[in-house]
Write an enzyme that holds these catalytic residues in place. Structure first.
Site, PDB file in Angstrom:
ATOM      1  N   THR A   8       0.809  -1.217   0.000  1.00 33.61           N
ATOM      2  CA  THR A   8       0.000   0.000   0.000  1.00 33.61           C
ATOM      3  C   THR A   8       0.842   1.268   0.000  1.00 33.61           C
ATOM      4  O   THR A   8       2.032   1.257   0.304  1.00 33.61           O
ATOM      5  CB  THR A   8      -0.929   0.030   1.228  1.00 33.61           C
ATOM      6  OG1 THR A   8      -0.142   0.103   2.414  1.00 33.61           O
ATOM      7  CG2 THR A   8      -1.822  -1.201   1.279  1.00 33.61           C
ATOM      8  N   ASP A   9       0.165   2.370  -0.315  1.00 31.89           N
ATOM      9  CA  ASP A   9       0.799   3.679  -0.204  1.00 31.89           C
ATOM     10  C   ASP A   9       0.532   4.231   1.199  1.00 31.89           C
ATOM     11  O   ASP A   9      -0.002   3.525   2.058  1.00 31.89           O
ATOM     12  CB  ASP A   9       0.314   4.623  -1.306  1.00 31.89           C
ATOM     13  CG  ASP A   9      -1.186   4.903  -1.241  1.00 31.89           C
ATOM     14  OD1 ASP A   9      -1.830   4.645  -0.194  1.00 31.89           O
ATOM     15  OD2 ASP A   9      -1.730   5.402  -2.244  1.00 31.89           O
ATOM     16  N   PHE A  10       0.856   5.469   1.429  1.00 35.44           N
ATOM     17  CA  PHE A  10       0.716   6.062   2.767  1.00 35.44           C
ATOM     18  C   PHE A  10      -0.724   6.095   3.268  1.00 35.44           C
ATOM     19  O   PHE A  10      -0.959   6.171   4.462  1.00 35.44           O
ATOM     20  CB  PHE A  10       1.296   7.488   2.772  1.00 35.44           C
ATOM     21  CG  PHE A  10       0.500   8.440   1.925  1.00 35.44           C
ATOM     22  CD1 PHE A  10      -0.508   9.214   2.490  1.00 35.44           C
ATOM     23  CD2 PHE A  10       0.734   8.560   0.558  1.00 35.44           C
ATOM     24  CE1 PHE A  10      -1.259  10.080   1.712  1.00 35.44           C
ATOM     25  CE2 PHE A  10      -0.012   9.428  -0.227  1.00 35.44           C
ATOM     26  CZ  PHE A  10      -1.014  10.195   0.354  1.00 35.44           C
ATOM     27  N   SER A  11      -1.708   5.988   2.361  1.00 36.89           N
ATOM     28  CA  SER A  11      -3.113   6.070   2.772  1.00 36.89           C
ATOM     29  C   SER A  11      -3.755   4.702   3.004  1.00 36.89           C
ATOM     30  O   SER A  11      -4.935   4.626   3.327  1.00 36.89           O
ATOM     31  CB  SER A  11      -3.914   6.847   1.730  1.00 36.89           C
ATOM     32  OG  SER A  11      -3.989   6.109   0.524  1.00 36.89           O
TER      33      SER A  11
ATOM     34  N   VAL B 279      -4.066   2.392   0.617  1.00 41.34           N
ATOM     35  CA  VAL B 279      -4.620   1.920  -0.652  1.00 41.34           C
ATOM     36  C   VAL B 279      -3.503   1.194  -1.408  1.00 41.34           C
ATOM     37  O   VAL B 279      -2.348   1.622  -1.385  1.00 41.34           O
ATOM     38  CB  VAL B 279      -5.157   3.113  -1.486  1.00 41.34           C
ATOM     39  CG1 VAL B 279      -5.542   2.680  -2.886  1.00 41.34           C
ATOM     40  CG2 VAL B 279      -6.343   3.745  -0.780  1.00 41.34           C
TER      41      VAL B 279
END
Length: 148
Positions: free
Chosen positions: A25-28, A30
């Site tokens: 995932t990315d920082f959010s 997602v």
């Protein structure tokens, strides 16, 4: 039992369950778009493995001449995002076989919700990277469901 790690063959093709981890995932939270390529590759590799066509066997020449599969073209439709801790299902089906190529349809879903659709063109190549014809035994094993 390691075969459970490879998903399962179905009448249509293959199903593989994958969990989304923090690293995907990315920082959010997602799933980063490129990680879907990893999930799709696992689906294709395990589909072949359960059909008795492992990458090692291909390269060793167990089906005739040494060979490998290489993705030649891929078309992706990103429909909805996956998130951390989701359990996704990667499905792989053979759409069409040719003398030196395979066309596959792949999907990634979360339950009944379709997230990704992919159309994949796979080329058959020699260890030197040159196109080659698929051995008849491999063609037979990979024939789409319902093909005669």
């Amino acid at each position: 039992m390691t075969s459970a790690l490879a998903g399962r063959l179905t009448e249509e093709g293959h199903r593989l369950e994958v969990r989304v981890y923090f690293e995907d995932t990315d920082f959010s939270g997602v799933v980063y778009h490129a990680r879907y390529l990893h999930f799709l590759e696992r689906g294709r590799s395990d589909f072949l493995r359960l059909k008795g066509i492992g990458h090692r066997e291909l390269m060793s020449g167990a089906f005739g001449a040494p060979m490998a599969f290489a993705v030649r073209r891929m078309e992706l439709d990103f429909l909805r995002p996956a998130r951390i801790d989701d359990v996704l299902t990667v499905t792989t089906t053979t759409r069409q076989l040719g003398g030196a190529r395979i066309l596959l349809d792949q999907r990634i879903s979360r339950g009944e919700e379709l997230l990704i659709e992919a159309k994949v063109k796979v080329a058959v190549i020699s260890p030197e990277g040159k196109p080659m014809r698929m051995p008849p035994r491999v063609l037979e094993v990979l024939a789409p469901a319902g093909a005669e």
